[in-house]
Scaffold this active site. Structure first.
Site, mmCIF file in Angstrom:
data_model
loop_
_atom_site.group_PDB
_atom_site.id
_atom_site.type_symbol
_atom_site.label_atom_id
_atom_site.label_comp_id
_atom_site.label_asym_id
_atom_site.label_seq_id
_atom_site.Cartn_x
_atom_site.Cartn_y
_atom_site.Cartn_z
ATOM 1 N N CYS A 167 0.806 -1.222 0.000
ATOM 2 C CA CYS A 167 0.000 0.000 0.000
ATOM 3 C C CYS A 167 0.843 1.277 0.000
ATOM 4 O O CYS A 167 0.297 2.380 -0.064
ATOM 5 C CB CYS A 167 -0.957 -0.018 1.184
ATOM 6 N N HIS A 193 -2.837 7.961 5.824
ATOM 7 C CA HIS A 193 -2.981 6.636 5.205
ATOM 8 C C HIS A 193 -4.195 5.922 5.792
ATOM 9 O O HIS A 193 -4.837 5.142 5.085
ATOM 10 C CB HIS A 193 -1.716 5.804 5.453
ATOM 11 N N HIS A 197 -10.192 1.335 0.556
ATOM 12 C CA HIS A 197 -8.726 1.285 0.489
ATOM 13 C C HIS A 197 -8.291 0.692 -0.851
ATOM 14 O O HIS A 197 -8.569 -0.470 -1.139
ATOM 15 C CB HIS A 197 -8.209 0.451 1.666
#
Lengths: 123, 423
Positions: free
Chosen positions: B175, B313, B350
């Site tokens: 990620c 994040h 996400h």
């Protein structure tokens, strides 16, 4: 030979996105064993999978047209075509058969040879 | 000789909250969620029922021949035949970016243009090809089975499609991948190696790409789209996955201005650091992320107090958000700074490797259009966030400096500092 029922199932599952003339030719071949329609299916699938669309339909090109040199057929086009033809027609093509394929007529003859019990096997 | 200034000069979006610059901007401002119910296995009730879905596409067919995509994009079969479904999203996003940045085919097909990409590959296609191989006893092996499925599939396909002759690279830090790609892209331009670097992230969403996270208990089990993805909320229980693609071009400012490209933001610096802690869990104190932020601020020559907004994040996992909150406190609160903070994943879900470039693009829109997107879906702020200014409604305020965080498996932490472009 494939049955009409199988043909309808294959059209729904495998020929999604393909031109209508291919599905129609496939159905006609399945129901009437028309070898001219078999040619249309095989050459139509090859044309569909060529990386660059030909300027002239493959069906209108001379039978001596070379698959690799003239049409730019690469391994991906070859295998996509072979897998689709095998699946639709319930046949198996051997690696050696493919190595010997040079022209459009070679391809037509190879596929027709798997239906040699039908009339008029020469393209 | 001074180093080139680096700007963001083109954007393209295929996301759960919109497939255009305008739509994405509106969704962010009006806090419109892109999350909805999906069936991971048709007809089977599973504990995970939500995803940030990609609208306007149908890639359920086994091959590209049966895929559908929105009007306005024309792709040749040559460009599609080795593409995975998320490659189609990437092509559409990149086409948007190319048009937005006013890039010509010659500028793309140049050794001064680089391409950095990231994706998780295509587990969906991989499964399909492996089934074909197994079912045929090894007789049917598609030549596309590698290039269309492995993690580098975007760089393989897009570089060929646009004839890119500069650096072509893939990033694989989960990620953190596309934020890392942006950082290295920034360096490439600063070092004078390239005039522009295109960064593209894309992901699929579905059983094969997504459901494995359930095994880690990383996915939210909520059924309500407005409660599932809620970063920084006390009752958060995991993330909601999303797919799509975002493309962004970094460019040296003079080249971009000369071409008349829109200048969204300037990239001022970046930093990264590892946790050295666990393959899948962030350092509980956020040590690696704190170091990444400090390095990014130092590279940008900014004090923490100058940062107006942080795009976190925060994915909505209990451990990850807490770790980031502690990292933010150690960098900002401890120095008396108090920037506004939000996680846009509450709206989008996400996007895994795509998330960095997607959220950096959101920050670029925020800088250009003078707003700060909020953290949606918070009903009770986690006490771990006490002292942090988590914004829960859109702020129509222009930021001058924004910091963007990303963290990936293995403790890869990356921070990027953007500023309002002044020229």
């Amino acid at each position: 030979m494939i049955t009409a029922e199988q043909a309808h199932k294959n059209i729904e599952e495998s020929l999604v996105g393909f031109p209508q003339e291919i599905t129609e030719a496939y159905l006609t071949f399945a129901t009437k064993a028309d070898l001219a329609c078999l040619d249309k299916v095989v050459i139509g699938i090859l044309q569909f999978y060529l990386a660059k669309a030909p300027k002239v339909p493959l069906a209108e090109m001379p039978g001596t047209t070379r698959l690799r040199e003239d049409l730019g057929m690469d391994s991906l086009t070859m295998m996509d075509t072979v897998f689709m033809v095998e699946g639709l027609l319930s046949i198996k093509l051997e690696d050696q058969d493919l190595v010997e394929l040079v022209t459009l007529d070679n391809l037509r003859r190879l596929i027709r040879s798997r239906f040699s019990g039908l009339v008029n096997t020469q393209p | 000789m001074s180093q080139p200034r680096v700007v963001i000069s083109g954007l393209g979006f295929i996301t759960s909250i919109g497939n255009s610059h305008k739509c994405v901007s509106e969704s962010l401002r009006f806090m419109r969620s892109g999350i909805e119910s999906i069936e991971f296995i048709s007809g089977v009730k599973l504990p995970i029922t939500l995803a940030g879905t990609v609208k306007g596409f149908d890639t359920h067919a086994a091959t590209w021949a049966g895929w559908l995509w929105p009007h306005g994009y024309n792709f040749s079969r040559d460009s599609l035949r080795t593409m995975p479904p998320h490659g189609l999203y990437a092509l559409c996003a990149t086409e948007q970016m190319v048009a937005d940045a006013k890039l010509s085919p010659a500028e793309l097909a140049s050794d001064e243009t680089a391409l950095f990409c990231s994706s998780g590959g295509s587990p969906k296609l991989l499964r399909q090809y492996l089934n074909q191989i197994i079912d045929s006893n090894g007789q049917r092996v598609s030549p596309a089975s590698i290039v269309s499925t492995i993690a580098g599939t975007l760089n393989f396909n897009l570089s060929a499609h646009y004839h890119i002759r500069g650096a072509v690279a893939g990033f694989s830090s989960a990620c953190a991948s596309t934020t890392q790609a942006l950082g290295y892209g920034f360096d490439e331009i600063r070092l004078g190696r390239h005039k522009r670097v295109i960064v593209v992230g894309a992901e699929e969403v579905g059983l094969e790409a997504t459901y494995g996270f359930h095994g880690m208990r990383a996915l939210s089990r909520q059924c309500d789209p407005l409660q599932a993805s809620r970063p920084f909320d006390k009752k958060r229980d995991g993330f909601v996955a999303t797919g799509g693609s975002v493309a962004l071009v970094l460019e040296d400012i003079e080249t971009a201005i000369k071409r008349g490209a829109p200048i969204y933001a300037e990239v001022l610096g970046w930093g990264q650091a590892g946790d050295g802690h666990n393959p899948a869990i962030s350092d509980p104190e956020g040590l690696g992320l704190a170091t990444a932020m400090k390095r990014a601020l130092k590279a940008a020559q900014l004090e923490p107090g100058l940062i107006d907004y942080v795009n976190a994040h925060a994915t909505s996992t209990p451990a990850g958000d807490a770790s980031e909150a502690k990292a933010l406190k150690s960098v900002f609160t401890s120095s008396g700074a108090n920037p506004k903070i939000s996680s846009t994943k509450a709206l989008t879900g996400h996007g895994l490797s795509m998330s960095g470039v997607m959220e950096t693009a959101f920050c670029a829109l925020a800088l250009k259009e003078a707003f700060m997107p909020a953290s949606a879906n918070i009903t009770e702020l986690d006490p771990v966030c006490e002292g942090l200014r988590i914004i829960q409604s859109t702020q129509n305020i222009a930021a001058r400096y924004i910091l963007k965080n990303s963290s990936g498996f293995g403790g890869s932490n990356v921070s990027l500092v953007l500023g309002k472009a002044e020229f």
